[in-house]
Design a protein around this motif. Structure first.
Motif, mmCIF file in Angstrom:
data_model
loop_
_atom_site.group_PDB
_atom_site.id
_atom_site.type_symbol
_atom_site.label_atom_id
_atom_site.label_comp_id
_atom_site.label_asym_id
_atom_site.label_seq_id
_atom_site.Cartn_x
_atom_site.Cartn_y
_atom_site.Cartn_z
ATOM 1 N N UNK A 28 0.873 -1.172 0.000
ATOM 2 C CA UNK A 28 0.000 0.000 0.000
ATOM 3 C C UNK A 28 0.908 1.218 0.000
ATOM 4 N N UNK A 29 0.786 2.056 -1.047
ATOM 5 C CA UNK A 29 1.608 3.253 -1.157
ATOM 6 C C UNK A 29 0.779 4.480 -0.807
ATOM 7 N N UNK A 30 1.304 5.331 0.044
ATOM 8 C CA UNK A 30 0.653 6.583 0.388
ATOM 9 C C UNK A 30 1.345 7.677 -0.412
ATOM 10 N N UNK A 31 0.640 8.252 -1.395
ATOM 11 C CA UNK A 31 1.215 9.261 -2.289
ATOM 12 C C UNK A 31 0.333 10.502 -2.253
ATOM 13 N N UNK A 32 0.560 11.340 -1.261
ATOM 14 C CA UNK A 32 -0.262 12.540 -1.105
ATOM 15 C C UNK A 32 0.595 13.775 -1.311
ATOM 16 N N UNK B 243 0.419 19.551 0.585
ATOM 17 C CA UNK B 243 -0.657 20.216 1.329
ATOM 18 C C UNK B 243 -1.405 19.245 2.227
ATOM 19 N N UNK B 244 -1.257 17.943 1.992
ATOM 20 C CA UNK B 244 -1.889 16.940 2.839
ATOM 21 C C UNK B 244 -0.886 16.288 3.781
ATOM 22 N N UNK B 245 0.265 16.914 3.951
ATOM 23 C CA UNK B 245 1.315 16.332 4.792
ATOM 24 C C UNK B 245 0.853 16.140 6.230
ATOM 25 N N UNK B 246 -0.049 16.990 6.694
ATOM 26 C CA UNK B 246 -0.548 16.847 8.071
ATOM 27 C C UNK B 246 -1.216 15.498 8.265
ATOM 28 N N UNK B 247 -1.948 15.032 7.249
ATOM 29 C CA UNK B 247 -2.596 13.724 7.330
ATOM 30 C C UNK B 247 -1.528 12.642 7.432
ATOM 31 N N UNK B 248 -0.505 12.742 6.608
ATOM 32 C CA UNK B 248 0.581 11.768 6.627
ATOM 33 C C UNK B 248 1.277 11.770 7.988
ATOM 34 N N UNK B 249 1.521 12.960 8.526
ATOM 35 C CA UNK B 249 2.172 13.052 9.827
ATOM 36 C C UNK B 249 1.301 12.452 10.923
ATOM 37 N N UNK B 250 0.003 12.661 10.838
ATOM 38 C CA UNK B 250 -0.894 12.071 11.842
ATOM 39 C C UNK B 250 -0.839 10.555 11.770
ATOM 40 N N UNK B 251 -0.806 10.010 10.535
ATOM 41 C CA UNK B 251 -0.712 8.556 10.395
ATOM 42 C C UNK B 251 0.604 8.056 10.982
#
Length: 122
Positions: free
Chosen positions: A77-81, A84-92
């Motif tokens: 599963x690749x997360x490619x955001x 501007x959506x870095x906050x979501x990635x950081x929360x994950x």
């Protein structure tokens, strides 16, 4: 034999990775939060235009809200955001329990976030 891969984020980066991987023989699914983008991919396929070539692939596309309906295992599963959506990635990355829940719903038990591998609870 190709791998089963889910790409979360079907924009410029995720779309390019998904198209390349599909052409390489992998079984690709794209997931994105923008309904119009997903509907366009469902209707016309995924098209990536580069200076020297153009890729056009037909592959399954799902809105983020449809993830709970997926009933299959993925090898990757690749997360490619976008940034501007870095906050979501950081929360994950900062909340392993939520990351496990999200990726477990995709059937993935091993998660790579920011270069660090985490093991999901399944």
């Amino acid at each position: 034999m190709g791998k089963n891969i889910a790409v979360l984020g079907a924009g410029a980066i995720g779309g390019s990775i998904a198209a390349d991987a599909a052409q390489a023989g992998h079984d690709i699914v794209v997931i994105d939060q923008w309904p119009a983008h997903i509907e366009a991919i469902k209707a016309a396929g995924l098209r990536v235009v580069m200076p020297d070539q153009e890729l056009h692939v037909t592959l399954p596309a799902y809105h983020l809200c449809e993830v709970c309906n997926l009933d299959r295992q993925y090898d990757l599963v690749l997360l490619a955001v976008p940034l501007v959506q870095a906050a979501v990635t950081q929360r994950l990355a900062g909340n392993e329990v939520r990351a496990r829940e999200l990726f477990a719903s995709l059937g993935e038990t091993r998660i790579r976030i920011g270069g660090e591998e985490r093991v999901g609870a399944q």
